[in-house]
Design a protein around this motif. Structure first.
Motif, mmCIF file in Angstrom:
data_model
loop_
_atom_site.group_PDB
_atom_site.id
_atom_site.type_symbol
_atom_site.label_atom_id
_atom_site.label_comp_id
_atom_site.label_asym_id
_atom_site.label_seq_id
_atom_site.Cartn_x
_atom_site.Cartn_y
_atom_site.Cartn_z
ATOM 1 N N HIS A 122 15.244 36.352 70.849
ATOM 2 C CA HIS A 122 15.918 37.299 69.967
ATOM 3 C C HIS A 122 14.972 38.449 69.633
ATOM 4 O O HIS A 122 13.781 38.246 69.380
ATOM 5 N N ASN A 123 15.516 39.656 69.590
ATOM 6 C CA ASN A 123 14.697 40.828 69.292
ATOM 7 C C ASN A 123 14.316 40.921 67.815
ATOM 8 O O ASN A 123 13.363 41.609 67.462
ATOM 9 N N ASN A 124 15.079 40.258 66.957
ATOM 10 C CA ASN A 124 14.826 40.334 65.516
ATOM 11 C C ASN A 124 13.993 39.147 65.034
ATOM 12 O O ASN A 124 14.248 38.574 63.971
ATOM 13 N N ASN A 125 12.999 38.792 65.805
ATOM 14 C CA ASN A 125 12.181 37.627 65.486
ATOM 15 C C ASN A 125 11.015 38.039 64.576
ATOM 16 O O ASN A 125 10.025 38.594 65.043
ATOM 17 N N TYR A 126 11.162 37.782 63.292
ATOM 18 C CA TYR A 126 10.142 38.165 62.328
ATOM 19 C C TYR A 126 9.619 36.927 61.604
ATOM 20 O O TYR A 126 10.324 35.921 61.457
ATOM 21 N N THR A 127 8.379 37.017 61.154
ATOM 22 C CA THR A 127 7.767 35.950 60.372
ATOM 23 C C THR A 127 7.390 36.493 59.005
ATOM 24 O O THR A 127 6.913 37.619 58.878
ATOM 25 N N ARG A 128 7.635 35.683 57.987
ATOM 26 C CA ARG A 128 7.257 36.046 56.623
ATOM 27 C C ARG A 128 5.918 35.387 56.304
ATOM 28 O O ARG A 128 5.760 34.176 56.432
ATOM 29 N N PHE A 129 4.965 36.217 55.906
ATOM 30 C CA PHE A 129 3.629 35.747 55.553
ATOM 31 C C PHE A 129 3.389 35.933 54.064
ATOM 32 O O PHE A 129 3.936 36.849 53.440
ATOM 33 N N VAL A 130 2.547 35.061 53.502
ATOM 34 C CA VAL A 130 2.073 35.266 52.140
ATOM 35 C C VAL A 130 0.551 35.244 52.153
ATOM 36 O O VAL A 130 -0.079 34.533 52.948
ATOM 37 N N LEU A 131 -0.009 36.071 51.279
ATOM 38 C CA LEU A 131 -1.451 36.083 51.046
ATOM 39 C C LEU A 131 -1.690 35.298 49.770
ATOM 40 O O LEU A 131 -1.155 35.649 48.707
ATOM 41 N N VAL A 132 -2.445 34.215 49.860
ATOM 42 C CA VAL A 132 -2.677 33.369 48.691
ATOM 43 C C VAL A 132 -4.139 33.428 48.290
ATOM 44 O O VAL A 132 -5.035 33.531 49.130
ATOM 45 N N GLY A 133 -4.373 33.382 46.992
ATOM 46 C CA GLY A 133 -5.739 33.429 46.470
ATOM 47 C C GLY A 133 -5.712 33.486 44.961
ATOM 48 O O GLY A 133 -4.671 33.740 44.349
ATOM 49 N N PRO A 134 -6.856 33.293 44.322
ATOM 50 C CA PRO A 134 -6.894 33.200 42.860
ATOM 51 C C PRO A 134 -6.764 34.529 42.124
ATOM 52 O O PRO A 134 -6.448 34.539 40.933
ATOM 53 N N GLN A 135 -7.012 35.664 42.800
ATOM 54 C CA GLN A 135 -7.041 36.955 42.132
ATOM 55 C C GLN A 135 -5.952 37.888 42.644
ATOM 56 O O GLN A 135 -5.587 37.852 43.826
ATOM 57 N N LYS A 136 -5.436 38.746 41.766
ATOM 58 C CA LYS A 136 -4.510 39.796 42.165
ATOM 59 C C LYS A 136 -5.199 40.740 43.151
ATOM 60 O O LYS A 136 -6.419 40.876 43.145
ATOM 61 N N GLU A 157 -1.018 20.352 47.881
ATOM 62 C CA GLU A 157 -2.434 20.176 48.231
ATOM 63 C C GLU A 157 -3.378 21.159 47.554
ATOM 64 O O GLU A 157 -4.544 20.843 47.330
ATOM 65 N N VAL A 158 -2.914 22.375 47.276
ATOM 66 C CA VAL A 158 -3.798 23.399 46.706
ATOM 67 C C VAL A 158 -3.085 24.096 45.547
ATOM 68 O O VAL A 158 -1.863 24.029 45.425
ATOM 69 N N ASN A 159 -3.864 24.775 44.732
ATOM 70 C CA ASN A 159 -3.308 25.580 43.650
ATOM 71 C C ASN A 159 -3.743 27.029 43.875
ATOM 72 O O ASN A 159 -4.669 27.533 43.230
ATOM 73 N N LEU A 160 -3.080 27.680 44.825
ATOM 74 C CA LEU A 160 -3.416 29.051 45.198
ATOM 75 C C LEU A 160 -2.182 29.926 45.003
ATOM 76 O O LEU A 160 -1.209 29.810 45.749
ATOM 77 N N PRO A 161 -2.186 30.802 44.010
ATOM 78 C CA PRO A 161 -1.025 31.657 43.768
ATOM 79 C C PRO A 161 -0.776 32.628 44.925
ATOM 80 O O PRO A 161 -1.712 33.108 45.572
ATOM 81 N N MET A 162 0.501 32.919 45.172
ATOM 82 C CA MET A 162 0.871 33.950 46.138
ATOM 83 C C MET A 162 0.581 35.315 45.520
ATOM 84 O O MET A 162 0.990 35.588 44.390
ATOM 85 N N GLN A 163 -0.107 36.182 46.286
ATOM 86 C CA GLN A 163 -0.484 37.501 45.769
ATOM 87 C C GLN A 163 0.166 38.643 46.529
ATOM 88 O O GLN A 163 0.133 39.789 46.071
ATOM 89 N N ALA A 164 0.760 38.378 47.662
ATOM 90 C CA ALA A 164 1.478 39.406 48.421
ATOM 91 C C ALA A 164 2.329 38.718 49.478
ATOM 92 O O ALA A 164 2.020 37.606 49.926
ATOM 93 N N GLU A 165 3.405 39.387 49.860
ATOM 94 C CA GLU A 165 4.276 38.897 50.932
ATOM 95 C C GLU A 165 4.588 40.057 51.853
ATOM 96 O O GLU A 165 4.816 41.177 51.398
ATOM 97 N N TRP A 166 4.572 39.795 53.153
ATOM 98 C CA TRP A 166 4.951 40.846 54.090
ATOM 99 C C TRP A 166 5.605 40.253 55.323
ATOM 100 O O TRP A 166 5.447 39.080 55.640
ATOM 101 N N ILE A 167 6.387 41.099 55.976
ATOM 102 C CA ILE A 167 7.129 40.706 57.178
ATOM 103 C C ILE A 167 6.432 41.311 58.392
ATOM 104 O O ILE A 167 6.000 42.471 58.369
ATOM 105 N N PHE A 168 6.327 40.512 59.453
ATOM 106 C CA PHE A 168 5.691 41.010 60.685
ATOM 107 C C PHE A 168 6.429 40.430 61.886
ATOM 108 O O PHE A 168 6.803 39.253 61.879
#
Length: 295
Positions: free
Chosen positions: A178-192, A71-82
């Protein structure tokens, strides 16, 4: 100041965004639907979008990955676990006896996002198996609905930030199975994007479409990484939505696109007749390491 689109105020995505940027000021635009989060950045209204794409318990968030692909052309610029810490939330004292003990016999309905609900199955079965379960668009929406319906025996599963946002009470904390319940997120956008904290490494996400009627094509694709000793942290097939039985392969490589060996692997894969799309090459941040640095 960077502007960032994210799911509603008080959601896990909102918590994760605040964690990633820490004390750095950002302008936050909240949206009820993940499609509106994507379209906000794709349309140039915001600089970036926060997208959850994988959870320890529930696995990939297929809808969000499909949006990134189709649907979109948005590059991934960062990934983090929370950590996805879910809590039982209601109006103050609604399920509390005079002596202070919890009384769930009056619990009629529990509302939450279906993924969050699934993460708390054991608690629900043990504490209030009779309660009706209702799925809504987000955990923060569930908290908002409960806020608007006092005295009905309704509760929400959501974040402590969501409870504080709407002036409700956290009745039970950390009710996930579960205590180890983490989600992986990405920040998407056109710029670094430059972030102040130290990353734990770099990753490149690519999309590979195999040629039709090519026996052993996937094996040859993986061999291009294998003999170069490039480590893959994830490979997942997704339907192309063009023809039944045809698939993309979503692949995460633990190398930046500027590395010596990765461009050669990509060119080898293209030489096999495959189509390759770079979804992003970005720094990754692990929650445990960041927490240790803060301490």
């Amino acid at each position: 100041m960077k502007s960032i689109a994210v799911l509603p105020q008080g959601s896990v995505s909102h918590e994760a965004l605040l964690h990633l940027f820490g004390g750095n000021p950002v302008h936050i635009e909240h949206h009820k639907l993940i499609s509106d989060v994507f379209l906000s950045t794709a349309g140039g209204v915001t600089d970036y979008s926060v997208i959850p794409i994988e959870n320890t318990i529930e696995g990939s968030v297929s809808l969000h990955i499909d949006w990134l692909i189709n649907e979109v052309n948005l590059p991934m610029q960062a990934e983090w676990i929370f950590p996805s810490v879910q809590n039982l939330i209601s109006h103050p004292q609604e399920f509390t006896k005079e002596n202070g003990d919890k009384d769930y016999t009056k619990m009629v309905k529990i509302l939450s996002h279906p993924v969050a609900m699934a993460q708390c199955t054991q608690f629900i079965r043990k504490a209030m198996p009779w309660a009706e379960l209702e799925s809504v668009g987000s955990t923060s929406e569930a908290v908002e609905i409960v806020k608007s319906n006092p005295g009905k025996g309704w509760a929400a599963i959501g974040t402590s930030l969501g409870a504080a946002t709407h002036g409700l009470e956290v009745v039970e904390r950390q009710i996930t199975d579960h205590n180890n319940n983490y989600t992986r997120f990405v920040l998407v956008g056109p710029q670094k994007l430059e972030l102040p904290q130290k990353s734990s490494g770099d990753k490149t996400s690519i999309l590979v479409t195999l040629p039709e009627d090519f026996p052993g094509a996937l094996h040859q694709v993986l061999a291009a990484f294998s003999w170069r000793k490039l480590n893959l942290s994830r490979i997942e097939s997704r339907p192309t939505k063009k023809k039944l039985g045809t698939y993309y392969f979503y692949i995460d490589v633990l190398e930046p696109i500027e590395s010596v060996l990765l461009p050669g692997a990509i060119e080898e894969i293209k030489a096999l007749g495959c189509q390759v799309r770079i979804l992003g090459s970005y720094p990754t941040y692990t929650y445990e390491e960041e927490k240790a640095e803060v301490q």
